[in-house]
Design a protein around this motif. Structure first.
Motif, short mmCIF file in Angstrom:
data_model
loop_
_atom_site.label_atom_id
_atom_site.label_comp_id
_atom_site.label_asym_id
_atom_site.label_seq_id
_atom_site.Cartn_x
_atom_site.Cartn_y
_atom_site.Cartn_z
N VAL A 12 0.81 -1.60 0.10
CA VAL A 12 0.01 -0.07 -0.18
C VAL A 12 0.95 1.12 -0.15
CG1 VAL A 12 -1.68 1.05 1.35
CG2 VAL A 12 -1.44 -1.54 1.14
N HIS A 13 0.35 2.31 -1.01
CA HIS A 13 0.30 4.15 -0.96
C HIS A 13 -0.21 4.21 -0.74
CE1 HIS A 13 1.70 7.69 -2.85
NE2 HIS A 13 3.65 7.00 -2.12
N THR A 14 -0.13 5.76 0.49
CA THR A 14 -0.76 6.48 0.70
C THR A 14 -0.50 8.07 -0.35
OG1 THR A 14 -0.70 6.15 2.83
CG2 THR A 14 -2.37 5.28 1.85
N GLN A 34 -0.03 -7.83 -5.03
CA GLN A 34 -0.98 -6.53 -5.36
C GLN A 34 -0.26 -5.56 -4.88
OE1 GLN A 34 -3.96 -7.15 -7.19
NE2 GLN A 34 -2.90 -9.20 -7.58
N LEU A 35 -0.42 -4.27 -5.72
CA LEU A 35 0.03 -3.53 -5.26
C LEU A 35 -1.21 -2.00 -5.25
CD1 LEU A 35 1.98 -0.09 -4.22
CD2 LEU A 35 2.16 -0.35 -7.32
N HIS A 36 -1.73 -0.56 -4.01
CA HIS A 36 -2.60 -0.11 -4.02
C HIS A 36 -2.34 0.69 -3.94
CE1 HIS A 36 -5.36 -4.41 -2.82
NE2 HIS A 36 -4.62 -4.27 -2.83
N LEU A 37 -2.72 1.40 -4.64
CA LEU A 37 -2.51 3.40 -4.63
C LEU A 37 -3.69 4.49 -4.55
CD1 LEU A 37 -0.23 3.49 -7.87
CD2 LEU A 37 -0.06 2.91 -5.76
N ALA A 38 -3.42 4.75 -3.00
CA ALA A 38 -4.81 5.61 -2.62
C ALA A 38 -4.32 6.81 -2.68
CB ALA A 38 -5.35 5.09 -0.93
N GLY A 39 -4.90 7.67 -3.57
CA GLY A 39 -4.85 9.07 -3.65
C GLY A 39 -4.49 10.50 -4.37
N ARG A 40 -4.48 11.83 -4.96
CA ARG A 40 -4.67 12.02 -6.69
C ARG A 40 -3.61 12.09 -7.27
NH1 ARG A 40 -5.71 16.52 -4.35
NH2 ARG A 40 -8.11 16.95 -4.50
N LEU A 41 -3.86 11.16 -8.43
CA LEU A 41 -2.66 10.98 -9.17
C LEU A 41 -2.62 12.80 -10.45
CD1 LEU A 41 -2.23 7.18 -9.36
CD2 LEU A 41 -0.89 8.72 -8.23
N ASP A 63 -10.35 8.58 7.45
CA ASP A 63 -10.15 7.47 7.82
C ASP A 63 -10.28 5.74 6.81
OD1 ASP A 63 -10.64 8.20 9.82
OD2 ASP A 63 -13.00 8.07 9.81
N THR A 64 -10.17 5.79 5.37
CA THR A 64 -10.62 4.84 4.60
C THR A 64 -8.21 5.30 4.32
OG1 THR A 64 -12.25 5.76 3.64
CG2 THR A 64 -10.58 4.62 2.18
N ALA A 65 -7.38 6.15 4.41
CA ALA A 65 -6.47 5.99 3.67
C ALA A 65 -5.29 5.28 5.20
CB ALA A 65 -5.79 7.18 3.40
N LEU A 66 -6.00 5.59 6.45
CA LEU A 66 -5.25 5.05 7.44
C LEU A 66 -5.63 3.40 7.42
CD1 LEU A 66 -6.44 7.37 10.68
CD2 LEU A 66 -3.77 7.41 9.28
N SER A 67 -7.54 2.89 7.47
CA SER A 67 -7.21 1.19 6.99
C SER A 67 -6.70 0.69 5.92
CB SER A 67 -9.37 1.23 7.32
OG SER A 67 -9.86 0.45 7.14
N LEU A 68 -6.35 1.48 5.23
CA LEU A 68 -5.29 0.76 3.93
C LEU A 68 -4.20 0.19 5.18
CD1 LEU A 68 -6.97 3.12 0.51
CD2 LEU A 68 -7.62 0.15 1.21
N GLN A 69 -3.37 1.35 5.42
CA GLN A 69 -2.41 1.66 5.78
C GLN A 69 -2.48 0.27 6.62
OE1 GLN A 69 -1.21 4.58 7.49
NE2 GLN A 69 -2.19 5.81 5.64
N ALA A 70 -3.51 0.11 7.92
CA ALA A 70 -3.57 -1.05 8.29
C ALA A 70 -3.32 -2.14 7.75
CB ALA A 70 -4.65 -0.55 10.06
N GLY A 71 -4.45 -2.61 6.81
CA GLY A 71 -5.13 -4.05 6.67
C GLY A 71 -3.37 -4.45 5.48
N ALA A 72 -2.44 -3.08 5.48
CA ALA A 72 -1.60 -4.23 4.43
C ALA A 72 -0.47 -5.22 4.74
CB ALA A 72 -0.83 -2.66 3.82
N ASP A 73 0.23 -6.03 4.29
CA ASP A 73 1.14 -6.38 4.84
C ASP A 73 2.30 -5.26 4.51
OD1 ASP A 73 -0.25 -8.97 4.44
OD2 ASP A 73 -0.89 -8.43 2.63
N ALA A 74 2.74 -5.22 3.77
CA ALA A 74 3.50 -3.91 3.80
C ALA A 74 2.97 -2.31 3.50
CB ALA A 74 4.66 -4.42 2.90
N LEU A 75 3.97 -1.75 3.85
CA LEU A 75 3.63 -0.07 3.06
C LEU A 75 4.74 0.90 2.61
CD1 LEU A 75 2.10 0.71 6.47
CD2 LEU A 75 0.73 0.75 4.37
N ILE A 76 4.87 1.42 1.41
CA ILE A 76 5.74 1.80 0.46
C ILE A 76 5.74 3.21 0.49
CG2 ILE A 76 6.55 1.95 -2.26
CD1 ILE A 76 6.18 -0.69 -1.05
N HIS A 98 -7.34 3.25 -5.90
CA HIS A 98 -8.24 3.61 -5.13
C HIS A 98 -8.89 4.92 -5.30
CE1 HIS A 98 -8.26 -0.63 -2.29
NE2 HIS A 98 -7.02 -0.01 -2.76
N GLY A 99 -7.82 6.24 -5.66
CA GLY A 99 -8.18 7.15 -5.95
C GLY A 99 -7.88 7.96 -4.53
N ILE A 100 -9.23 9.01 -4.51
CA ILE A 100 -8.65 9.63 -3.33
C ILE A 100 -9.88 9.34 -2.09
CG2 ILE A 100 -8.93 12.32 -2.20
CD1 ILE A 100 -8.94 13.13 -5.39
#
Length: 370
Positions: A213-215, A245-252, A278-291, A272-274
């Motif tokens: 996950v990258h937020t 699997q790579l998850h990108l959450a945020g404005r590109l 709370d959703t960003a923190l949830s994505l971070q908390a569920g990741a296996d690793a953070l980028i 995941h978009g913008i």
């Protein structure tokens, strides 16, 4: 205490720059202070006044050639073009703040916001002025005009005149604190690291993963940051670990979104978009690793590193630069580190993380003392 907050970046705008001023306002309110916010937009539950900004959110298109008007704005508007919004915010603060503040808080970037702090301290006799500095001003400037030696010299003199009457400066790290110490010699200085909310409930990802996950944004957060090193490393890691699997959450930016679509790994990347905080923190908390990704010339990692560490998940730096030494600078290439990620089965151990309720108690106690 009665506290007036002026911030160019504030929710509902979604960015790291908006998050810290919001947490300042909420934390000071929860500590029993009366807070009034001046910002481009206003969030429900926050007392304040919106002063609209024509570019509240950054444009996602690839910047075109600068026009004569753009060059004139950069040449004539000091310390930055946002001084026009600051002047409007200043007028609204004088006319509509419901109290005479004990403290005025200005938070940068943009640095022009501090012109309002200087003017408002002079306007309200007895009010004190605190600065929250999230970025360097001239040591590592994002604005290309500040790369000029002449511009730096003149603007350093402007900064010293602008900040001379500041009473307190809070900075996200020691290097930024030390730069602002040169501009505000009469202030009391504190390092207040990026503080974070408590970790959210972990996001439930589909598929076995591991899930990376990258937020947050890339180039839109820092013009010297590129998404390309992450995409290249992930493509190579996928050859070794096909279930990644790579998850990108945020404005590109538009070209970054296109780069993801053009990547050979696009089927294993989810945009995941913008998303709300709370959703960003949830994505971070569920990741296996953070980028975490930063500019090659950055002396420190971005502030999201604190949020990442609060989850207890492994953090993997991607890209070049000295900043990597302040993360978890593991041996091997970026691709090898990504490929080595396993499903996370540990527990959160937020050692050294500053949580916002503790930080705001510290700030509130400091302001009362001063």
């Amino acid at each position: 205490m009665k506290i007036l907050v002026l911030s160019r970046h504030f929710p509902p705008a979604v960015s790291g720059g908006a998050r810290r001023p919001y947490l300042w306002a909420k934390g000071l309110m929860e500590a029993g202070n009366e807070v009034f916010v001046i910002a481009p937009d206003m969030l429900e539950g926050v007392d304040g006044k919106a002063v609209p900004h024509p570019f509240r959110d950054p444009p996602t298109g690839v910047p075109g050639p600068k026009t004569l008007r753009d060059h004139a704005r950069d040449l004539l508007l000091w310390p930055d073009p946002d001084i026009r919004w600051t002047r409007r915010a200043l007028a609204v603060a004088k006319a509509e703040c419901p109290f005479q503040p004990d403290w005025i808080l200005t938070t940068s970037p943009p640095e022009s916001i501090h012109a309002a702090g200087k003017a408002l301290k002079a306007h309200w006799q007895g009010a004190k002025w605190a600065i929250d500095a999230r970025d360097h001003w001239l040591i590592r400037p994002f604005r290309e005009q500040r790369q000029s030696v002449t511009r730096k010299t003149i603007e350093a003199s402007l900064a010293k005149r602008m900040l001379a009457s500041a009473d307190a400066v809070f900075a996200v790290n020691d290097p930024i604190r030390d730069e602002f110490r040169d501009y505000a010699p009469n202030a009391e200085f504190h390092t207040l690291a990026h503080f974070v909310r408590r970790p959210a409930e972990p996001f439930e990802f589909e598929g076995p993963g591991p899930h990376l996950v990258h937020t947050g944004s890339f180039n839109l957060s820092d013009p010297y940051v590129s998404i390309d090193p992450l995409l290249r490393a992930f493509e190579q890691a996928l050859d070794r670990s096909p279930s990644l699997q790579l998850h990108l959450a945020g404005r590109l930016r538009d070209d970054e979104s296109q780069a993801v679509q053009n990547s050979t790994a696009c089927d294993s990347i989810q945009l995941h978009g913008i998303v709300p905080l709370d959703t960003a923190l949830s994505l971070q908390a569920g990741a296996d690793a953070l980028i975490v990704v930063a500019a090659p010339n950055s002396p420190v990692p971005p502030g999201k590193l604190q949020e990442y560490r609060a989850t207890g998940r492994p953090v993997i730096p991607v890209g070049e630069g000295e900043w990597r030494k302040l993360v978890d600078d593991l041996p091997g290439s970026d691709a090898e580190q990504l490929a080595a990620v396993k499903p996370f089965s540990g527990s959160a151990c937020p050692e050294g993380v500053v949580f916002y309720d503790d930080a705001m108690k510290q700030v509130s106690d400091t302001l009362r003392r001063l």
